[in-house]
Design an enzyme around this catalytic site. Structure first.
Site, PDB file in Angstrom:
ATOM      1  N   ASP A 155       0.782  -1.231   0.000  1.00 30.94           N
ATOM      2  CA  ASP A 155       0.000   0.000   0.000  1.00 30.94           C
ATOM      3  C   ASP A 155       0.820   1.292   0.000  1.00 30.94           C
ATOM      4  OD1 ASP A 155      -1.800  -2.000   0.522  1.00 30.94           O
ATOM      5  OD2 ASP A 155      -2.497  -1.184   2.423  1.00 30.94           O
TER       6      ASP A 155
ATOM      7  N   GLU B 287     -10.611  -1.400   4.176  1.00 25.89           N
ATOM      8  CA  GLU B 287      -9.248  -0.936   4.416  1.00 25.89           C
ATOM      9  C   GLU B 287      -9.018   0.410   3.721  1.00 25.89           C
ATOM     10  OE1 GLU B 287      -6.490  -4.845   4.954  1.00 25.89           O
ATOM     11  OE2 GLU B 287      -6.909  -4.297   2.876  1.00 25.89           O
TER      12      GLU B 287
END
Length: 492
Positions: free
Chosen positions: A24, A202
């Site tokens: 990420d 998320e």
């Protein structure tokens, strides 16, 4: 060409770490002329492991300089996802005469025989992100019941003169507020009964955008990524909501009761936007992790694993009577172009003849044509491999077919075909396709439909061709550009 670029499948104009694992994007912030990109990083392996924050900076969103690791695990746990902001008014008390950077991130602590503990912590930098000091009062935010409590995205809300945090809480997001980034008060929770819940929520984000460029007509946009679940073939992906936000509560509009995705490929995940882009610039810029949790640990790269998408500009625009989220490639990419081919009012036969003479790996195709035409490009093609990008006018779809794109044995669902709806437009249709060593990103009709996919063809698969059943097909324009950071030097 450097030895780094010669590694298998390393892209030319997409960021990857020099070595080891990346996922990420984190802590994206603009400060002192630099775009900062932090990222989830395992510096000791090429699969997911104990998370650190890697760090890279760019002045043009094209060329990236990788810097030393910014944040390392400590007694509170490993360093999961989060965000970074400029504390312009020293609300934290960390700074004296000049503003500095503050990172807000999740500490993830493994505990034997019980669920891991996820808490939120701070670190600050007084030297433009080169070195970081963790706040001695960490963690600054805990939750007693959420097992998943992570990925804080923080921004300054001018109307209430407070910091706002949106954070993922399993199957919802929570919104907190704070005067100083240290003391947080819960404002509201959002997500029950709305949106996709096909996986854990998320990496949320929340920001305002003008509708059709009208500053008097504004909506708030919420991004929520959802993790991969074996029951769903799409794997990890990102949805969005639109609505109103008053500093405490997000209220979705009617359109948000239909699930909407920002990307219809398999490989754009966990994207969040840059903080503190100057007001005179005015853009909302975003970048995503170009992979999917279905197979992220198995992709066939050497010595490193993970890449980012190109940077993109987000807008809200009315298309076919609906206000939708639009993505366009960041304009800086145009400075990395080198013209290869330019045709106007060309028949498919003329285009085909020109394309057959080309051998390219890292490039952009920009095509424009009249509506109601079906055709496709075969890209990165060779004796056994090709990636097909096309338009099916009968179904009003744009698609990427990577079923013959190269290596795909590492996951049973990798070699597949992905589609996105094309909405009606006034005038011609448009397609921008960005191709690199191991990726294809497609932007149809000025960013109305987007598909991002990884591909792994043989290195010598460099052919380009175009195909259509209707031999009367003509392109009003077709341009091809080679794209490389080296093309941009001295132009920005």
């Amino acid at each position: 060409m450097s030895t780094i670029l010669k590694q298998d499948y390393r892209n030319e104009y997409h960021f990857s770490p020099k070595e080891k694992w990346m996922n990420d994007p984190n802590g994206m912030v603009f400060f002192n002329g630099e775009y900062h990109l932090f990222y989830q990083h395992h510096p000791h392996g090429t699969t997911w492991g104990p998370m650190h924050w890697g760090h890279a900076v760019s002045r043009d969103l094209i060329s990236w300089e990788e810097l030393p690791i910014a944040l390392l695990p400590d007694e509170n746990g490993t360093i999961f996802s989060g965000s970074a902001v400029v504390d312009w008014n020293n609300t934290t008390g960390f700074f004296e005469d000049e503003p500095g950077l503050v990172a807000i991130f999740t500490h993830h602590l493994e505990v034997k025989n019980q669920d891991a503990i996820q808490t939120q912590s701070l670190a600050y930098s007084k030297d433009s992100g080169r070195t970081w000091t963790k706040y001695e009062g960490n963690p600054v935010l805990k939750h007693e019941s959420f097992v998943d409590f992570r990925d804080p995205k923080v921004f300054w809300h001018e109307q209430t003169k407070e910091w706002i945090m949106i954070i993922a809480c399993g199957q919802t997001v929570c919104l907190y507020r704070s005067p100083n980034l240290k003391d947080w008060t819960l404002g509201s929770e959002f997500g029950a009964g709305i949106g996709s819940h096909d996986g854990v929520w998320e990496c949320p984000d929340l920001f305002p955008l003008a509708v059709d460029g009208d500053s008097g007509q504004e909506k708030w946009v919420m991004l929520v990524s959802i993790g991969a679940d074996p029951a769903f073939i799409e794997g990890s992906r990102t949805q969005y909501f639109t609505g109103d936000f008053d500093g405490t509560t997000f209220v979705p509009d009617e359109a948000s009761h239909t699930v909407r995705w920002i990307d219809y490929g398999r490989d754009n995940y966990a994207g969040v936007s840059w903080s503190d882009v100057p007001e005179e610039d005015g853009r909302r810029l975003i970048i995503g992790w170009m992979s999917n949790w279905m197979y992220a640990n198995q992709t066939p790269t050497n010595n490193y694993r993970g890449a980012m998408t190109i940077a993109r500009e987000l807008t809200l625009e009315t298309r076919a009577g609906e206000v939708i989220l639009i993505q366009r490639p960041a304009r800086e990419l145009e400075q990395a172009r080198k013209p290869v081919l330019s045709l106007q009012d060309a028949s498919i036969q003329q285009v085909s003849e020109q394309l057959n003479a080309l051998q390219l790996v890292n490039y952009e195709i920009h095509a424009e044509w009249a509506q109601d035409q079906s055709f496709h490009f075969a890209l990165r093609s060779g004796a056994d491999h090709e990636t097909v990008v096309g338009v099916d006018s009968t179904r009003s779809e744009v698609y990427v077919d990577r079923s013959r794109s190269g290596i795909g044995h590492f996951h049973e669902l990798f070699l597949s075909r992905h589609t996105a709806e094309l909405k009606e437009v006034n005038g011609n249709q448009r397609l921008r396709i960005f191709v690199d060593h191991s990726s294809v990103e497609v932007f149809a009709n000025d960013g109305q439909a987007v598909i991002t996919d990884l591909i792994y063809p043989d290195a010598d698969c460099q052919g380009i061709s175009v195909h259509a059943e209707n031999t009367d097909l003509a392109f009003s324009s077709l341009h091809i550009y080679e794209i490389s950071p080296t093309n941009a030097k001295g132009q920005l």
